[in-house]
Design a protein around this motif. Structure first.
Motif, PDB file in Angstrom:
ATOM      1  N   ARG A   6      73.921  12.636 -44.649  1.00  0.00           N
ATOM      2  CA  ARG A   6      75.073  11.869 -44.163  1.00  0.00           C
ATOM      3  C   ARG A   6      76.053  12.781 -43.435  1.00  0.00           C
ATOM      4  O   ARG A   6      76.502  12.471 -42.325  1.00  0.00           O
ATOM      5  CB  ARG A   6      75.774  11.186 -45.340  1.00  0.00           C
ATOM      6  CG  ARG A   6      76.979  10.332 -44.918  1.00  0.00           C
ATOM      7  CD  ARG A   6      77.886  10.039 -46.099  1.00  0.00           C
ATOM      8  NE  ARG A   6      78.515  11.258 -46.611  1.00  0.00           N
ATOM      9  CZ  ARG A   6      78.461  11.634 -47.891  1.00  0.00           C
ATOM     10  NH1 ARG A   6      77.808  10.924 -48.781  1.00  0.00           N
ATOM     11  NH2 ARG A   6      79.070  12.761 -48.272  1.00  0.00           N
ATOM     12  N   GLU A  44      78.132  14.042 -34.843  1.00  0.00           N
ATOM     13  CA  GLU A  44      78.683  13.053 -33.916  1.00  0.00           C
ATOM     14  C   GLU A  44      80.159  13.310 -33.638  1.00  0.00           C
ATOM     15  O   GLU A  44      80.650  13.016 -32.539  1.00  0.00           O
ATOM     16  CB  GLU A  44      78.490  11.649 -34.480  1.00  0.00           C
ATOM     17  CG  GLU A  44      77.042  11.191 -34.471  1.00  0.00           C
ATOM     18  CD  GLU A  44      76.887   9.763 -34.934  1.00  0.00           C
ATOM     19  OE1 GLU A  44      77.821   9.237 -35.592  1.00  0.00           O
ATOM     20  OE2 GLU A  44      75.846   9.154 -34.644  1.00  0.00           O
ATOM     21  N   GLU A  88      77.284  12.655 -39.394  1.00  0.00           N
ATOM     22  CA  GLU A  88      78.676  12.338 -39.079  1.00  0.00           C
ATOM     23  C   GLU A  88      79.409  13.527 -38.466  1.00  0.00           C
ATOM     24  O   GLU A  88      80.174  13.367 -37.505  1.00  0.00           O
ATOM     25  CB  GLU A  88      79.390  11.855 -40.344  1.00  0.00           C
ATOM     26  CG  GLU A  88      78.844  10.516 -40.851  1.00  0.00           C
ATOM     27  CD  GLU A  88      79.530  10.044 -42.119  1.00  0.00           C
ATOM     28  OE1 GLU A  88      80.368  10.801 -42.674  1.00  0.00           O
ATOM     29  OE2 GLU A  88      79.207   8.917 -42.575  1.00  0.00           O
TER      30      GLU A  88
END
Length: 382
Positions: A119, A126, A123
């Motif tokens: 995860r 990005e 994240e």
């Protein structure tokens, strides 16, 4: 545009003293004149330092050490990931294969690190918060009952599957691979504070799980990776028979073979061999297995990986030079071009026109490599 002057550029077959131009669009040919450079370039005098391609680390467990800096002291996952990223970047590692464990025979610590890590990787990438380029290496613990569900957890998010470029088949059972010496394995558990009864129970449990899950999990991973073009590695091979079976199943990499026989067998079959850089820096295996420098002397190693110390990559490469085992271009290729080639990263790993401007400026201090600057995709990150 950036112009590096007074530099020793490490090319695939030579070291040349010349200048190098690059930008966020990529590298120019070393020594080539770029008209815009005379007026638009940021000029850096490298004072005779080496300029090498950015290091590519195919296997690092470093995130686990940031997540658990001490026993029972789990660090917040994002903070740990950013610390891991920074440590890789300052070690000159510009492409990081985050090696996350799918299954943990000792508890849930590695499982939580995997769940949080995939995860956080997506994240933070990005958000542009990472210095290095991060990809995924799934370390598939074949004896773990929850390996397949953990694998499938990532398949629901195309952002994760796009980052998955490498998977390895793990079997950390006592009596196998690096734990072939069961007495040594038991001694290790005793040092962790386990009683003889607890060690007996763990050994019996792991043996039962191995008998029940190993073959099914192995078939599952091989089938998925074959169907999706993901590079497959074996891990901790000891026997030539193990290597031969892996080769028959389409596995192309022998990662951290623990015996000379296994490494020779893999090499003879045309498989790539990854050795551990810490093994070279420390002067031998921490678990009593084959010395990686002997594998390099025998011409068996395609690439080095940091395993658990990112800075070991560059130090191990220059240790090969200092011991007159390899010339500089061949030693640097073990941490750049070799890793890039075996996982199909054809846009990096060499200083050539058109490739990504992933670069590291290195100065030797009393034989030790010191990182001066690092660029990722033409952007300076260190």
């Amino acid at each position: 545009m950036t112009l590096l002057t007074n530099a020793r550029i490490v090319l695939p077959c030579s070291v040349v003293e010349t200048e190098l131009h690059f930008s966020t669009d990529g590298l120019s040919a070393p020594g080539a004149f770029v008209p815009a450079a005379s007026t638009d370039a940021t000029v850096i005098d490298c004072a005779g330092d080496y300029i090498i391609p950015g290091i590519i680390d195919l296997h690092t467990d470093n995130l686990e050490r940031q997540v658990l800096p001490r026993v029972n002291a789990r660090w917040p996952s994002r903070s740990a990931f950013l610390a891991h990223d920074a440590q890789c970047a300052v070690a000159g590692v510009t492409t990081v294969f985050d090696s996350l464990s799918l299954g943990d025979i000792n508890g849930r610590d590695r499982i939580q690190t995997y769940e949080d890590g995939i995860r956080d990787l997506v994240e933070l990438s990005e958000a542009g918060a990472l210095r290095a380029d991060h990809l995924l290496h799934f370390r598939c613990e074949l004896i773990a009952p929850d390996m397949q569900p953990l694998f499938e957890m990532a398949l629901h998010d195309p952002r994760m599957t796009a980052l998955l470029r490498l998977a390895s088949l793990m079997d950390h059972s006592p009596g196998v691979g690096q734990y072939a010496d069961i007495a040594r394995w038991r001694a290790g558990r005793a040092k962790e504070g386990m009683t003889e009864a607890e060690i007996d129970a763990m050994q019996a449990r792991v043996a039962a799980e191995r008998a029940h899950h190993l073959e099914a999990n192995r078939a599952y991973v091989i089938e998925y990776c074959r169907a999706h073009g993901i590079t497959l590695a074996s891990h901790d091979d000891r026997l030539e028979e193990e290597v031969a079976r892996n080769h028959e199943d389409g596995i192309t990499i022998a990662e951290f073979p623990v015996s000379l026989a296994a490494a020779r067998g893999a090499h003879a079959l045309g498989m790539d061999v990854i050795a551990g850089a810490p093994n070279i820096v420390r002067g031998g295996s921490h678990s009593g297995n084959v010395n990686a420098i002997d594998l390099i002397r025998a011409g068996l190693v395609t690439a080095l990986a940091s395993d658990y110390v990112p800075s070991a990559m560059l130090e191990a490469a220059f240790a090969c030079v200092a011991q007159d085992i390899l010339p500089v271009p061949e030693a640097i290729a073990l941490v750049t071009d070799g890793p890039a080639r075996i996982v199909g990263l054809h846009d990096r790993g060499r200083i050539e026109a058109g490739r990504r401007a992933d670069l590291v400026q290195v100065r030797l201090y009393d034989g030790l490599p010191v990182i001066r600057r690092v660029w990722v995709g033409g952007h300076r990150v260190v």
